[in-house]
Design a protein around this motif. Structure first.
Motif, PDB file in Angstrom:
ATOM      1  N   LEU A 153       3.670   2.888  -1.779  1.00  0.00           N
ATOM      2  CA  LEU A 153       2.799   4.023  -2.102  1.00  0.00           C
ATOM      3  C   LEU A 153       1.362   3.566  -2.324  1.00  0.00           C
ATOM      4  CD1 LEU A 153       5.034   6.264  -4.397  1.00  0.00           C
ATOM      5  CD2 LEU A 153       4.358   6.622  -2.026  1.00  0.00           C
ATOM      6  N   LEU A 175      -0.161   2.913   0.937  1.00  0.00           N
ATOM      7  CA  LEU A 175      -0.279   4.140   1.715  1.00  0.00           C
ATOM      8  C   LEU A 175      -1.527   4.928   1.322  1.00  0.00           C
ATOM      9  CD1 LEU A 175       1.486   5.313   3.903  1.00  0.00           C
ATOM     10  CD2 LEU A 175       2.661   6.674   2.193  1.00  0.00           C
ATOM     11  N   PHE A 176      -1.804   5.006   0.024  1.00  0.00           N
ATOM     12  CA  PHE A 176      -2.877   5.876  -0.437  1.00  0.00           C
ATOM     13  C   PHE A 176      -4.189   5.160  -0.663  1.00  0.00           C
ATOM     14  CE2 PHE A 176       0.897   8.298  -2.047  1.00  0.00           C
ATOM     15  CZ  PHE A 176       0.771   9.313  -1.126  1.00  0.00           C
ATOM     16  N   GLN A 202      -5.573  14.254   5.919  1.00  0.00           N
ATOM     17  CA  GLN A 202      -6.463  14.459   4.791  1.00  0.00           C
ATOM     18  C   GLN A 202      -6.104  15.783   4.131  1.00  0.00           C
ATOM     19  OE1 GLN A 202     -10.378  13.566   6.056  1.00  0.00           O
ATOM     20  NE2 GLN A 202     -10.893  12.607   4.131  1.00  0.00           N
ATOM     21  N   ILE A 257      -6.303  13.503  -1.286  1.00  0.00           N
ATOM     22  CA  ILE A 257      -5.402  12.478  -0.764  1.00  0.00           C
ATOM     23  C   ILE A 257      -5.743  12.181   0.691  1.00  0.00           C
ATOM     24  CG2 ILE A 257      -3.003  11.942  -0.193  1.00  0.00           C
ATOM     25  CD1 ILE A 257      -2.238  13.718  -2.569  1.00  0.00           C
ATOM     26  N   THR A 258      -5.947  10.919   0.964  1.00  0.00           N
ATOM     27  CA  THR A 258      -6.206  10.523   2.337  1.00  0.00           C
ATOM     28  C   THR A 258      -5.206   9.442   2.726  1.00  0.00           C
ATOM     29  OG1 THR A 258      -8.462  10.549   1.533  1.00  0.00           O
ATOM     30  CG2 THR A 258      -8.135  10.075   3.876  1.00  0.00           C
ATOM     31  N   ILE A 259      -4.552   9.661   3.840  1.00  0.00           N
ATOM     32  CA  ILE A 259      -3.678   8.614   4.343  1.00  0.00           C
ATOM     33  C   ILE A 259      -4.293   8.072   5.622  1.00  0.00           C
ATOM     34  CG2 ILE A 259      -1.416   8.117   5.310  1.00  0.00           C
ATOM     35  CD1 ILE A 259      -0.283  10.175   3.405  1.00  0.00           C
ATOM     36  N   THR A 260      -4.500   6.786   5.628  1.00  0.00           N
ATOM     37  CA  THR A 260      -5.162   6.205   6.798  1.00  0.00           C
ATOM     38  C   THR A 260      -4.154   5.509   7.696  1.00  0.00           C
ATOM     39  OG1 THR A 260      -5.521   4.118   5.694  1.00  0.00           O
ATOM     40  CG2 THR A 260      -7.248   5.789   5.444  1.00  0.00           C
ATOM     41  N   LYS A 261      -4.573   5.296   8.911  1.00  0.00           N
ATOM     42  CA  LYS A 261      -3.738   4.603   9.886  1.00  0.00           C
ATOM     43  C   LYS A 261      -3.407   3.197   9.394  1.00  0.00           C
ATOM     44  CE  LYS A 261      -3.784   4.042  14.862  1.00  0.00           C
ATOM     45  NZ  LYS A 261      -4.712   3.930  15.998  1.00  0.00           N
ATOM     46  N   GLY A 265      -3.426   2.267   6.345  1.00  0.00           N
ATOM     47  CA  GLY A 265      -2.557   2.376   5.174  1.00  0.00           C
ATOM     48  C   GLY A 265      -1.095   2.414   5.568  1.00  0.00           C
ATOM     49  N   VAL A 266      -0.793   3.244   6.563  1.00  0.00           N
ATOM     50  CA  VAL A 266       0.590   3.361   7.024  1.00  0.00           C
ATOM     51  C   VAL A 266       1.093   2.011   7.524  1.00  0.00           C
ATOM     52  CG1 VAL A 266       2.108   4.430   8.731  1.00  0.00           C
ATOM     53  CG2 VAL A 266       0.330   5.784   7.612  1.00  0.00           C
TER      54      VAL A 266
END
Lengths: 282, 267
Positions: free
Chosen positions: B82, B85-86, B95, B99-103, B105-106
């Motif tokens: 987590l 990820l964040f 987005q 909360i932003t999930i980036t490439k 991050g994944v």
């Protein structure tokens, strides 16, 4: 007051590759005022059976019934069961923890939520029952002798005023004097207080001398449930389970082989002495 | 719950890996950890996973047994995933409000999970295939050069050995005391934090008393057998390298070399 096991089995680790039944389909009833002996070879399931009797372990199959009520049914207060069926573990003195003996014995009644005065009253009664001297009440349990500590620990369970008391080898590691003292106190509890007693023991002599009913466990199964005098007639079967008969029984057998005609159900030294004297006098 | 922890548990089996010198297993553990950090590409982890699979197959430890140990690190896995990820910045993928999930991050979260799983599995192989005795023996021997600096390596080894040996004993003791106090109506489960902490007293005092008693007994038993530490002490099974240990070292070096090579070449 009646405690009943109905087809009870217990498996330690159901996921293990080799499933071993610690207790295998055992049914029995224990009532108030009975003095029951429970014997069996090491690993025969005696101690597990003892823990099943007061709900510390939950049977894998079968039921434990207290006065007809399933103790593992939803909503049954397990504390009630633990109060009514007291369990004294092997080497119970290792569970002492309070700063003095009286406080430690109060632990059980306190957990039952009794008021302070009543806790002390019950603790003192229990300590008297096990023959603990009053001047030791304020001592640290760690300052007592081995036998005294054992008695303090037994008092800790007795203070909850159980109807049935289960003792797992209460005399292990004690000297002969301490052993006799504890056993005769337990016998008195049974007679005078009407408490049902289940005594787990390795000593056939003790079982023969004190108990009126004898349970024999082997590989998790209950093999005998009868008066000791009847059970000890099956010497060969007992020996095949790694057990034995009282030594006196063997002496009487040997004497009979050499021409005596003594009764074959003598269990205690006293009985044997009388019978042998009678045979010689004739 | 205690039974689920396979970390630090020995699994008895008759395998090539079990027969290896414990020092090889220590080296394996170190090299394996290093190899997991030489690169950050999919190839690094594929290589490490493939190597681990071969070793696990050789140990004859059932996979089910290994996976049971994973349960205890599940929380750790989720939390670290987590975080990655964040909190890793980069090209936004999703987005929503703050909360932003980036490439990146994944990708990082995925790699982190794989790395942690490989790490725990790889290191648990050491304790699964070598008894605590063997391991401390191996450690003692590998570190014996520290004696020049007057570091009591043997004493530390012995301490570690005894500590490890006492873990299962004390676990059993805890269960026993818990049952005994429960038989007196003690309740370890219900109530708030303070009540629970208070309920531990009847458990901890007897536990400490018995731990001290056991320590005392053990010390006396050791002295009765004339134990006096390191000096002049010989071993029943002295550690000696066999041919298979050398082969194992070679394979380990080859593996490490290959891993470094692929990390340098594939960027």
């Amino acid at each position: 007051m009646k405690l009943e096991l109905k087809g009870v089995s217990y498996i330690y680790d159901p996921l293990a590759s080799k499933v071993k039944k610690a207790v295998d389909d055992v049914s029995l009833t224990i009532e108030k005022g009975q003095f029951v002996g429970l014997v069996g070879h090491t690993g025969s399931g005696k101690s597990t059976l003892a823990q099943l009797l007061n709900g510390l372990v939950k049977p894998t199959a079968g039921q434990v019934l207290l006065d007809g009520q399933d103790v593992h049914a939803k909503g049954f207060p397990l504390k009630t069961l633990r109060q009514r069926v007291g369990l004294v573990f092997q080497y119970p003195e290792y569970q002492l923890f309070e700063e003095n003996v009286l406080k430690d014995v109060c632990f059980g009644p306190k957990n039952l939520g009794l008021p302070r005065a009543e806790q002390i009253e019950k603790a003192k009664k229990a300590l008297r029952l096990v023959g603990m001297e009053e001047n030791l009440y304020d001592n640290s349990p760690f300052d007592l002798s081995g036998g005294e500590r054992r008695r303090a620990a037994i008092a800790g369970v007795l203070a909850m005023e159980p109807d049935i008391l289960v003792l797992d080898e209460p005399t292990a590691g004690l000297d002969p004097a301490g052993r006799d003292e504890i056993l005769s106190q337990i016998a008195r509890l049974c007679k005078e207080e009407g408490i049902g007693v289940v005594l787990i023991s390795h000593s056939m002599e003790d079982v023969a001398a004190y108990t009126e009913r004898m349970l024999v466990m082997d590989h998790g199964k209950l093999c005998f449930d009868d008066a000791p005098r009847e059970v000890f007639r099956h010497v060969e079967e007992l020996e095949s389970m790694g057990l034995s008969a009282p030594q006196v029984t063997y002496i009487v057998r040997k004497l009979n082989e050499r021409g005596f005609a003594l009764p074959d159900d003598l269990l205690t030294v006293e009985e044997a002495k009388d019978a042998i004297l009678k045979a010689i006098m004739k | 719950m205690i039974r689920d922890i396979t970390l630090g548990q020995y699994y008895d089996a008759d395998s090539v890996i079990h027969k290896l010198d414990p020092r090889v297993k220590l080296a394996f553990t170190i090299i394996y950890i290093v190899s997991l950090y030489v690169g950050n590409t999919v190839w690094t982890f594929l290589g490490a996973a493939a190597f681990l699979c071969v070793v696990i197959a050789l140990t004859k430890v059932p996979v089910r047994f290994m996976l049971r140990g994973m349960k205890s690190i599940l929380v750790l896995l989720i939390i670290s995933a987590l975080f990655n990820l964040f909190l890793v910045s980069g090209e936004p993928l999703i987005q929503w409000k703050f909360i932003t999930i980036t490439k990146e991050g994944v990708r990082m979260a995925g790699l982190m999970i794989v790395r942690l799983i490989l790490l725990v599995m790889g290191t648990s192989l050491m304790t699964l295939t070598a008894t605590p005795n063997e391991l401390t023996d191996g450690l003692e021997k590998s570190l014996s050069f520290l004696k020049i600096f007057r570091i009591p390596v043997h004493a530390f080894g012995m301490m570690m050995n005894i500590a490890l040996r006492f873990i299962p004993i004390l676990i059993r003791e805890v269960q026993q005391i818990m049952k005994a106090q429960e038989a007196r109506g003690a309740d370890f489960e219900s109530g708030g934090l303070i009540k629970k902490a208070k309920a531990m007293v009847p458990l901890l005092i007897p536990l400490f008393v018995s731990a001290f008693r056991r320590a005392n007994d053990l010390a006396q038993a050791m002295e009765a057998r004339c134990y006096h530490g390191d000096e002049g002490r010989t071993k029943l099974h002295p550690l000696k390298y066999q041919k298979r240990d050398l082969i194992a070292y070679l394979i380990l070096l080859l593996y490490l070399g290959a891993m470094i090579a692929q990390a340098v070449l594939i960027r």
